[in-house]
Design an enzyme around this catalytic site. Structure first.
Site, mmCIF file in Angstrom:
data_model
loop_
_atom_site.group_PDB
_atom_site.id
_atom_site.type_symbol
_atom_site.label_atom_id
_atom_site.label_comp_id
_atom_site.label_asym_id
_atom_site.label_seq_id
_atom_site.Cartn_x
_atom_site.Cartn_y
_atom_site.Cartn_z
ATOM 1 N N GLY A 70 0.795 -1.208 0.000
ATOM 2 C CA GLY A 70 0.000 0.000 0.000
ATOM 3 C C GLY A 70 0.828 1.257 0.000
ATOM 4 N N SER A 106 -6.954 6.195 3.392
ATOM 5 C CA SER A 106 -5.574 5.780 3.134
ATOM 6 C C SER A 106 -5.535 5.251 1.699
ATOM 7 C CB SER A 106 -5.137 4.706 4.135
ATOM 8 O OG SER A 106 -5.081 5.231 5.440
ATOM 9 N N THR A 107 -5.212 6.148 0.778
ATOM 10 C CA THR A 107 -5.250 5.748 -0.638
ATOM 11 C C THR A 107 -4.253 4.649 -0.939
ATOM 12 O OG1 THR A 107 -3.715 7.528 -1.180
ATOM 13 C CG2 THR A 107 -6.059 8.010 -1.376
ATOM 14 N N CYS A 108 -3.205 4.555 -0.101
ATOM 15 C CA CYS A 108 -2.190 3.536 -0.381
ATOM 16 C C CYS A 108 -2.761 2.130 -0.272
ATOM 17 C CB CYS A 108 -1.006 3.706 0.565
ATOM 18 S SG CYS A 108 -1.433 3.585 2.306
ATOM 19 N N VAL A 109 -3.796 1.960 0.565
ATOM 20 C CA VAL A 109 -4.398 0.631 0.715
ATOM 21 C C VAL A 109 -5.872 0.651 0.347
ATOM 22 C CG1 VAL A 109 -2.753 -0.263 2.399
ATOM 23 C CG2 VAL A 109 -4.680 1.121 3.172
#
Length: 997
Positions: free
Chosen positions: A688, A963-966
């Protein structure tokens, strides 16, 4: 007793063994002695025979000498008498005797020689005498007696049919050819015999009937032995050239056996010189040729060209010379596929190409010239029965001379104005079996031989027309006085493209590709099936590209799913990919090589639109999965030795550039962010954080203020053509960005970046042309369209073959072809100018940048995987599908964390609120959570990681975060649906920041 009394040592007495036995060595000695004696006897016998032969030869030579002396004495008494003629024939090729006789006959006047033709003895002796004169001329056409020899021959041949027939049967034109070629070019004006020799060339045609077999043989021999002479027009004085040109009986070409002539021209040089000489003599005669002779001429030269290797008319030049060749497609951007294509078009023998002299090369340049093409088209317009021959002729010329292909079809396009394409399709292609629903098993049947030339000519011609046809023309088929339109209607294009698809699919789908690679189509073209497939594919791709931008056929039009079971197709394609896997660092295979080795990958790489897009995406993902497995990489288990890099929040692009150099991006990479205080941020990178890094990196590197990228009017990115962008440092950045985007494709991470179609085309190894220029430079596009449809004088526009570039406020002129600043744009060459300007702006200006980018991309993604898609599909592959957000699909594939599950009250309120959002708000929600507003192309099940919702406490005033990473939405437990709606809309519209909590 003294031994000499019994012969002594003078003779050895035979020893007799009375014991009745002998040793082995004695027997061997006796046998050897017998062999030696036998050899000696044979030798003596041969010596006696040789002596007898030598004596007989000497006596014969002496007798001949004596007889010749007597004959010569009797000849000298009266050379012009019948006795003198008999002596001449018996003496043979004695130059002094021949010279005396021909001089005597010429000095006695034509009347004397003409009268002798009625004498039976002379009638019998003259043919042999004329042959002796002809042989003497062939050996030395500049001897002191050559003029009298030619004069005597001219007199007799102009009056005697039997003598003419005799000489034709004894290789008359072979002797004349030797004589002409023996006279140096620099001596042509001073040679007294050369004009008379040229007169002898046409003498037989004045005496013989055109239907006579010997007349046909004379024409065949003239073509074989005279028109194969190198630089023949340059060897003749102007008067002789003017005399000969109209007297070559080209009107009788349909009567001869062309295969015999071509077989006599045994070398490539002879074939080329025959073609070059016909270029000099034939074009002025086109208007006088009948339909039969015009068709015969076209078929004859067609057969010649089909036997020449590719590039034979213009051999490949050294790099130092290549820039001096003014052809449409002569630039360093030519992709590998084109180079492969031109090498293997015809099934011609692999021979070393000759070095052509400048004059021959210049003469051959007239073949593809607009003037020559127009004269042929005009002649065929009068004799429509020769059309099919012209179609095949143009195809052959373009394939044996690929550098001139654009010039050839450009000239045809200008002449026809679209009418020829329309007529070609309606009159020749559509009614043929190849234009119908043909049984694929009979595609290669010899019964269809006559139908291939018009189809291939149409394919080449229409492909060429599309290069300089804007979308406004393509989609406007009505008539207009201002703008010529697409010559084919939408309905015709539907039928035409579908049939091309059927033919192409049949040729790619054959499990045994041997016949496709090595076999030739039936008929006169002698063209390889592989080249046929390539031509059809090129046209098919060009039509499909227009349909991709502005659909005009139903989506299922391009599919062949009715003929295939997709399940086994996918499995077989994956298996073939595994079989074709190359060691790391190997050169990527071309489309041609892929098609040769794998039928399914051949379809996917060349006509991918025949397979549903979703199927191809699935295959693409499987290819990546196989590649990862071969490297021991799993999506869910990271190896212990994974690369770990740290990146500063405020310097993501530069740190990524510096620290990812040399890192294997196909393997997992652990990212650690350093905040503004120099501290490592919390968080475990399970993939992520890398997604967040990739998203932030793309925002930086694609910022147009950095100078590497520019935007079109549609906000689509393409490399900056500025000279700054081709410096080594900038090219390294393009290479790095290519690797990063390749990593996104490899991991299935969607990137919210839109590229210009002409730049995406380069990912696929394709070039862009006029139809793409509208998106880059609308003003230039409109100017070129105006030039294309200009009805007045093009010269008044004062254009030349240059293009202007402005850098730092300074405008520079760049030549499009060598010496372009001195070459005016005319009505005849304006399509070439339009092509070159478009090609320069769309391809050449950004070539180095695109190559560097693609070098980096190819490290991650095999080029043949990308060739399964077109430009629009590549964009979808990168950034997701620009389609409505399917909330039901999203809900089914959403994961929950914390206190949430599918039936938790807040979650139920969330989905009710989501269903009330319009599509723009839904896209904002998707961007808020995943950083990309477009859904995955195969649905949300493909989103990595899955869309997730986790509770974020019970604070009713807190906004949702993500949380755009995940791909995680952190949603507080709102008590009312109204509150949830307000907070959610406020958050997605303000694009609240990333939250690590």
């Amino acid at each position: 007793m003294d031994s000499h009394l019994f012969g002594g040592d003078s003779r050895r007495r035979r020893e007799i063994n009375l014991g009745g036995s002998t040793t082995a060595s004695t027997s061997t000695a006796i046998l050897q002695d017998a062999k030696v004696r036998r050899a000696q006897r044979e030798h003596l016998k041969k010596m006696e025979q040789s002596a007898t032969t030598l004596q007989a030869y000497w006596r014969c030579a002496a007798d001949r000498k004596r007889v010749k002396k007597v004959l010569r004495e009797r000849f000298q008494q009266d050379p012009s008498s019948t006795t003198g003629l008999r002596c001449l024939v018996l003496i043979g090729g004695d130059e002094s005797v021949l010279g005396a006789w021909s001089s005597a006959m010429v000095s006695s006047g034509e009347e004397r020689l003409s009268e002798s033709l009625s004498d039976p003895s002379w009638i019998a002796l003259l043919p042999r005498t004329m042959l002796l004169l002809l042989q003497s001329l062939a050996n030395d056409p500049q001897s002191q007696h050559a003029s009298s020899h030619v004069a005597a021959l001219s007199i007799v041949l102009s009056r005697s049919v039997p003598v003419t027939e005799y000489l034709l049967r004894h290789t008359y034109y072979s002797f004349l050819g030797r004589a002409i070629i023996s006279i140096p070019i620099q001596s042509k004006s001073s040679s007294p015999t050369l004009p008379a020799l040229i007169n002898l060339l046409v003498s037989p045609f004045a005496l013989l009937d055109s239907m006579d077999d010997l007349y046909k043989q004379a024409l065949e021999d003239m073509l074989s032995f005279i028109l194969t002479i190198p630089l023949l027009p340059n060897r003749l004085p102007i008067a002789s050239l003017t005399f000969l040109a109209p007297r070559i009986p080209l009107t009788s070409l349909h009567l001869i056996d062309a295969s015999r002539v071509i077989s006599n021209a045994t070398t490539v040089e002879q074939k080329i010189h025959l073609l070059a000489n016909l270029c000099a003599f034939a074009p002025p005669r086109y208007p006088t040729l009948s339909a039969e002779s015009l068709a015969a001429y076209l078929n004859f030269t067609l057969s010649l060209m089909c036997l020449l290797p590719t590039h034979a008319l213009e051999p490949p030049q050294r790099k130092a010379e290549a820039v001096a060749q003014p052809v449409w497609s002569d630039d360093s951007d030519s992709d590998h596929e084109t180079q492969v294509a031109v090498v293997s078009s015809f099934a011609a023998p692999k021979v070393r190409l000759p070095e052509l002299d400048t004059k021959t090369r210049n003469r051959l340049q007239t073949l593809p010239s607009a003037t020559h093409i127009n004269s042929l088209l005009e002649a065929v317009r009068k004799h429509r029965s020769a059309q099919l021959s012209l179609f095949a002729w143009c195809v052959a010329l373009s394939d044996v001379w690929p550098k001139q292909k654009d010039k050839i079809f450009g000239a045809v396009t200008v002449y026809g104005g679209g009418g020829l394409v329309r007529e070609l399709y309606r009159a020749h292609v559509r009614p043929s079996p190849l234009g119908q629903d043909l049984d694929s098993t009979t595609l290669m049947s010899p019964l269809h031989a006559s139908y291939w030339p018009p189809l291939l000519f149409l394919v080449d011609l229409y492909s060429q027309s599309l290069l300089t046809m804007g979308d406004d023309e393509f989609f406007s088929t009505g008539s207009s006085s201002n703008h010529p339109r697409n010559p084919l209607t939408v309905d015709e294009l539907k039928s035409f493209s579908r049939q091309l698809l059927n033919i192409a699919f049949t040729l790619y789908w054959r499990e045994d590709q041997t016949n496709v690679n090595d076999g030739t189509i039936p008929g006169s073209l002698n063209l390889k099936w592989e080249s046929v497939r390539q031509k059809i594919t090129k046209c098919l791709q060009a039509i499909h590209a227009r349909d991709s931008r502005r659909p005009f056929v139903p989506p299922e039009h391009w599919l062949v799913t009715a003929e295939l079971d997709m399940g086994p197709f996918i499995e077989a394609a994956i298996y073939e990919e595994r079989q074709l896997a190359q060691p790391e660092g190997a050169r990527p295979m071309s489309k041609r090589q892929v098609a040769t080795l794998s039928p399914r990958l051949g379809v996917l790489n060349n006509i991918p639109f025949a397979i549903p897009f979703e199927t191809r995406v699935s295959i693409f993902r499987s290819f990546i999965q196989n590649d990862a497995e071969n490297r021991g990489i799993s999506r869910y288990s990271h190896p212990m030795g994974m690369a770990r890099i740290t990146v500063r929040r405020g310097n993501i692009a530069q740190d990524g550039f510096d620290r990812l150099q040399g890192v294997d991006l196909k393997a997992p990479v652990a990212i650690t962010f350093i905040d503004q205080f120099g501290q490592e941020e919390a968080g475990i990178d399970g993939g992520g954080v890398f997604k967040e890094f990739l998203t932030a990196l793309c925002k930086e590197v694609f910022d147009t203020d950095r100078g590497l990228w520019l935007e079109t009017k549609n906000n689509e990115l393409y490399p900056n053509p500025h000279s700054y962008a081709v410096e080594s440092h900038s090219l390294n950045w393009y290479r790095f960005i290519g690797r990063i985007l390749g990593k996104a494709l490899y991991e299935g991470i969607l990137v919210d970046v839109a590229f210009a179609g002409f730049f995406l085309a380069k990912w696929l190894g394709k070039q862009s042309f006029l139809d793409d220029l509208a998106s880059l430079d609308p003003q230039l596009y409109q100017g070129l369209i105006f030039l294309k449809h200009q009805t007045g004088s093009v010269e008044e526009l004062s254009l030349n073959f240059t293009v202007a570039e402005e850098e730092f406020g300074v405008t520079k002129s760049r030549p499009l072809i060598p010496n372009g600043e001195n070459i005016a744009v005319t009505r005849e060459n304006r399509l070439q100018y339009i092509y070159l300007v478009s090609h320069y702006r769309l391809n050449k200006q950004i070539r180095q940048q695109s190559d560097a980018f693609f070098d980096g991309l190819s490290e991650m993604i095999d080029p043949k995987w990308l060739r399964m898609f077109n430009q629009q599909e590549l964009q979808i592959l990168l950034g997701g599908v620009d389609a409505p957000v399917d909330l039901e699909d999203l809900r089914v594939n959403t994961k929950y964390g914390g206190l949430y599950d599918d039936h938790e009250p807040t979650i139920e309120k969330f989905w009710k609120v989501a269903n009330t959002l319009d599509q723009e708000q839904r896209r904002n929600l998707l961007r808020f959570v995943t950083s990309c507003s477009r859904p995955p192309l195969l649905g949300f099940k493909e989103l990595i990681p899955n869309f997730a919702i986790r509770d974020a406490g019970a604070d009713q005033h807190r906004l949702p975060t993500a949380s755009t990473c995940v791909n995680l939405l952190k949603l507080p437990r709102y008590t009312s649906e109204k509150m949830l709606r307000e907070k959610l809309i406020q958050a997605i519209n303000s694009n609240a920041g990333f939250d690590l909590s």
